[in-house]
Design a protein around this motif. Structure first.
Motif, short mmCIF file in Angstrom:
data_model
loop_
_atom_site.label_atom_id
_atom_site.label_comp_id
_atom_site.label_asym_id
_atom_site.label_seq_id
_atom_site.Cartn_x
_atom_site.Cartn_y
_atom_site.Cartn_z
N GLU A 212 0.68 -1.38 0.20
CA GLU A 212 0.05 0.05 0.00
C GLU A 212 0.81 1.34 -0.03
O GLU A 212 0.44 2.23 -0.51
N SER A 491 1.75 -7.74 -5.40
CA SER A 491 1.71 -6.33 -5.46
C SER A 491 3.18 -6.20 -6.18
O SER A 491 4.10 -6.82 -5.98
N ARG A 525 -1.65 -3.72 -7.00
CA ARG A 525 -1.86 -4.86 -6.21
C ARG A 525 -3.19 -5.65 -6.69
O ARG A 525 -4.29 -5.11 -6.95
N GLU A 594 -9.41 -4.49 -2.09
CA GLU A 594 -8.14 -3.85 -1.68
C GLU A 594 -7.32 -3.74 -2.89
O GLU A 594 -6.18 -3.15 -3.08
N ASP A 685 0.52 7.84 0.51
CA ASP A 685 0.73 6.47 0.38
C ASP A 685 -0.38 6.24 -0.79
O ASP A 685 -1.21 6.92 -0.96
N PHE A 687 -2.41 3.83 -1.72
CA PHE A 687 -3.45 2.98 -1.39
C PHE A 687 -4.56 4.17 -0.94
O PHE A 687 -5.70 4.19 -1.17
N ASP A 688 -3.87 5.08 0.03
CA ASP A 688 -4.72 5.95 0.48
C ASP A 688 -5.24 6.98 -0.46
O ASP A 688 -6.31 7.58 -0.09
#
Length: 919
Positions: A212, A491, A525, A594, A685, A687-688
């Motif tokens: 992530e 990932s 990912r 995710e 980050d 994924f944020d």
């Protein structure tokens, strides 16, 4: 404070601008007569072993002209007037030397300078030992750098029992490390969390194998593959701006002279049950060919480590009377085999003294086979509790495999055209993590009313249950299967870079530099997740009862009163044929939320000037511009409809303009004072930023494409005194004015707890950094290494409801960090005793700041002790040993207040004994 910062910067910038103009005018003044201009090149090396000496000061006596040797020991001084000069060479730990040089018409003069490793102590000339050679190399580079930096040379790395780069970094002032399974993984620099810092290899930012984020796992890189560690604590315009606390630059071995070295070692981890052997092999070969034009060095490393850990974890609540009560409790034990392989190569080809082509590459591959056994006691605040015994395993070796790879390759060149010089570098880097066939099985017992919770000692809480459950899983009819799952995770993070730098010498006192960088980055990912139901549930449970393993120990490190009990064996779980007709298979869509893909482009340009205002004062100033563009694709999970919908975030672009000013004043050859005002940033980050929505039991997690980067304005001052006996005394102050730092906000307005990353507010970090390295004058061979950092961090304008007025430090910011090392060297024998301490701090992991102070999660203080030494049989062969974690220090977290344990993980001690041959 902000007004003072602007005034300081304005004053320094005007002074610099005035100096550049003055220098330009001076350089343009007409000269009378014709003066010949010449060039001196050469290489500086250790006379005793032929190894290159980086960071050595080489100057033309009686002038302001000089150079600092590079990592291969090479230097070049041009624009020298006259037909003969004297070249002076100065290096801590080595005898100074002078070389008369006479120039032939049209030819550069080349020198091969071998320095003798000796120093003057009183009236006695002392030959320094192997231990001090590494310290001398590091301190020379640190002393002659333009910015505030700390250096560790390969020789120094080998003097500590550090198996990876994270363990080596914790010896540096102002750095604490966050461990994983007993090895250092992430670095906190000057009170900033890992996300605020960058990791590079040979000057290029490397990607992260973490799914992530951007933080780089330092335990991927073996310590014996690196020649030099540079920790830059201030930044210049020609450096990437994405580091607030500091940047770690890992420099791989570079070609120098002929070198052959081989290392072989073995040892053990002493933890009961899950411990095992440690085996380490490494080798390096290097030489120069074709009259020294072509340099080659290759290195390889192999490390096989079988180890484990014992762990307890707890979650606490407050009752109506404000009393602390235990909600959940876990007992865990881990079995791990870690194999780390690494291969690196460095080549350079020197066409002549003006043109160089170079290549560097490193490939790191780490495999972790892990079995985790977890006994969870849940619903302890209810009348009836639940016990969940969970195994984590896999198909390969019947253990979960975490396969991480990281590679970095760079091709570059350096070209000198007189006043103008150009260097460039193209690089490719990739990091990936794959977890195939990661399996979990949950066996549960419910409706348990015969249980007791003892929190009389909240550091060591205990849940007691009746005999029907206390020994773990059994065939007494009280247990049943709850879940059986298998997941595939993958990932990857790919970086492609090109950088170009141009330097123009206006005069001997004024130099200009400008250039840029283009970085193209992609990250993704891609996980798969399936749930399985046995067709014949009763027959399956009969198989479970026939395949149990007892994990009780005589010495469970968290305390003898904790015993894991019976679990499903990892061999049984790994051997199940889940694709057979014996199981029904269903994809879990909520877990696939995710997955994401991200693209990021960074375009940077800078301009800077260096002005040697006097023989003692150097001023460096300039500006850097970085333009960032992000694109994201993710998934939105709707729990009511059980659907997964692809979503795309609108492209986001932003530009940061970052000013820099550095002042370096040399009181004398061994005393520096450095001042800097700089700007830096930390991007969110990956994924944020993705527009995802994910459901996990009673919690919802969503992304935030509107996140802004965190910006920091930094002030640094440090004074350094380098000692003649290969030591240094330094004292520094630093201040960081941070805006828009990111935290995960938790809200509980609905039936679910909602978690989302937000720009949580502003903050500041200020601190004092003290360091001392020296040889004891009263006992020959006794050396002391000390450093201490005090950090004070504060959050302001906090964007978390209910916490706006709380006096909170920034996450990942220990108040105290301390390192100490006592070494002794007597002839062929050396020994070193080392200690490392950091105080507690709010954990920087997601969700560590709660809705109130009781929910805050802290990483507890830690103190570790290590011992290592060596005996040199000859110049070529030595025996070494190391014992790590003598203090048997656990990794501990607590919730709210220090006595309420959240996690306590123990690893026990480990040792290694080996031989190293330098042929």
């Amino acid at each position: 404070m902000k007004k003072k910062i602007r005034k300081v910067f304005a004053f320094c910038f005007l002074a610099l601008l005035n100096g550049v103009v003055s220098g330009t005018v001076t350089a343009a003044e007409p000269k009378t007569g014709v003066v010949s201009r010449h060039v001196v090149t050469g290489r500086v090396f250790d006379h005793s072993d032929g190894m290159s000496l980086p960071g050595v000061s080489v100057s033309v006596k009686g002038s302001r002209q000089g150079a600092i040797t590079d990592q291969s020991g090479y230097f070049k001084i041009d624009n020298i007037a006259g037909n003969s000069v004297v070249v002076a060479v100065s290096c801590l730990g080595y005898a100074s030397a002078e070389y008369p040089v006479s120039f032939l018409s049209g030819k550069a003069s080349s020198l091969a300078i071998g320095l003798k490793p000796e120093l003057l102590m009183g009236r006695e000339v002392v030959v320094i030992g192997e231990q001090l050679k590494g310290q001398a190399k590091a301190l020379n580079q640190q002393k002659n750098s333009d910015n505030i930096t700390n250096i560790i040379a390969a020789d120094q790395i080998g003097k500590f029992p550090d198996s990876n780069m994270g363990d080596a970094l914790k010896r540096i002032p102002g750095i604490s490390v966050f461990g994983d399974q007993g090895e250092a993984r992430f670095a906190h620099i000057r009170g900033t969390e890992p996300r605020f810092n960058s990791v590079m290899i040979n000057g290029e930012r490397i990607p992260s194998a973490e799914a992530e984020g951007r933080s780089v796992q330092l335990d991927l890189v073996p310590a014996d593959m690196i020649q030099t560690i540079e920790v830059n604590k201030t930044f210049a315009p020609d450096m990437d701006a994405d580091a607030i606390g500091g940047s770690v630059n890992l420099i791989t071995k570079v070609p120098s002279g002929k070198r052959v070295s081989v290392t072989a070692a073995g040892g053990a981890n002493l933890i009961e049950g899950t411990g095992g052997g440690r085996y380490q092999f490494a080798g390096t070969y290097g030489d120069r060919f074709f009259d020294g034009r072509l340099g080659v060095v290759v290195s390889a490393s192999y490390y096989d480590n079988s180890f484990g850990s014992d762990d307890i974890e707890a979650a606490w609540e407050r009752d109506e009377d404000g009393k602390a009560v235990l909600d959940e409790f876990e007992i865990r034990t881990y079995e791990i085999q870690r194999i780390r392989r690494s291969l690196s190569a460095g080549l350079d080809y020197r066409f002549n003294e003006n043109h160089l082509l170079k290549f560097t590459g490193i490939y790191n591959w780490r495999e972790d086979w892990e079995n985790r056994y977890r006994a969870s006691y849940k619903d302890l605040l209810e009348d009836k509790a639940k016990i969940v015994y969970q195994d984590k395993a896999g198909v390969d070796k019947n253990a979960r495999l975490e396969d991480q790879k990281m590679m970095s390759f760079a091709l570059g060149g350096e070209h000198d055209f007189g006043r103008l010089s150009i260097d460039w570098q193209a690089s490719f880097a990739k990091a990936s993590e794959e977890r195939p066939n990661e399996r979990y099985i949950d066996i549960i017992a419910e409706e348990i009313d015969d249980f007791a919770v003892d929190v009389s000692n909240p550091r060591k809480p205990l849940v007691s249950v009746s005999d029907a459950f206390s020994g773990g899983i059994s065939d007494n009819g009280k247990w049943k299967r709850d879940e059986l799952t298998e997941e595939y995770q993958y990932s990857e993070d790919i970086d492609t870079n090109f950088a170009l730098n141009l330097k123009y010498r206006v005069s001997d006192a004024v130099k200009l530099k400008f250039g840029g960088r283009f970085r193209d980055k992609s990250k993704k990912r891609n996980n798969e997740f399936y749930e399985y139901d046995p067709v014949d549930g009763d027959a399956f449970m009969d198989s479970v009862y026939g395949n149990l393993t007892d994990l009780d120990k005589e010495r469970f490190l968290a305390g003898d009163k904790y015993q894991p009990g019976n679990f499903v064996s990892s061999d049984f779980l790994g051997s199940l044929d889940l694709d057979s007709d014996d199981f029904d298979k269903e994809e879990a869509l909520e877990e696939l939320a995710e997955n994401f893909t991200a693209k990021e482009q960074i375009k940077a340009a800078y301009a800077m000037a260096t002005w040697d205002a006097t023989e003692k004062l150097r001023i460096i100033g300039g500006v850097r511009l970085e333009h960032t563009r992000n694109e994201y694709d993710a998934f939105f999970y709707d729990d009511d409809a059980d659907t997964l919908t692809p979503v795309s975030g609108a492209p986001k672009e932003y530009t940061n303009v970052l000013p820099y000013i550095h002042l370096l004043y040399r009181f004398d050859d061994r005393t520096n004072i450095r001042c800097a005002y700089t700007h830096s940033l930390a991007r969110p980050d990956y994924f944020d930023l993705a527009p995802y929505r994910q459901l996990d039991e009673d919690s919802i997690y969503i992304g935030n494409p509107s996140l802004e980067p965190t910006i920091s304005k930094n002030i640094d001052v440090i004074i350094e005194r380098y000692l003649g006996n290969v030591g240094v005394l330094s004292a520094g102050l630093f201040y960081k004015d941070i805006s828009d730092f990111i935290v995960t906000r938790k809200t509980t307005d609905s039936a679910y707890a909602l978690y989302q990353p937000v720009n949580g507010g502003d903050g500041s970090v200020s601190g004092i950094e003290l360091s001392a390295q020296f040889q004891m004058p009263f006992l020959k061979g006794l050396g002391l290494y000390l450093n201490y950092t005090y950090t004070d961090s504060q959050i302001s304008n906090f964007n978390i409801e209910g916490r706006e007025t709380d006096d909170l430090p920034l996450p990942g910011s220990p108040e105290h960090t301390f390192n100490a090392s006592l070494s002794y060297e007597n002839g062929p024998f050396t020994v070193r005793f080392s200690g490392n301490y950091h105080s507690d701090f709010i954990d920087s992991e997601e969700g560590s700041i709660g809705v109130n102070s009781w929910e805050d999660r802290y990483y507890d203080s830690s103190f570790t002790l290590d011992l290592n030494g060596a005996y040199r049989f000859s110049k070529e062969l030595q025996l070494f040993f190391e014992i790590s974690n003598l203090s048997n220090q656990p990794m501990r977290f607590y919730q709210g207040e220090k006595q309420y344990v959240a996690q306590e993980e123990w690893y026990d001690r480990k040792f290694l004994v080996g031989l190293k041959a330098d042929l």
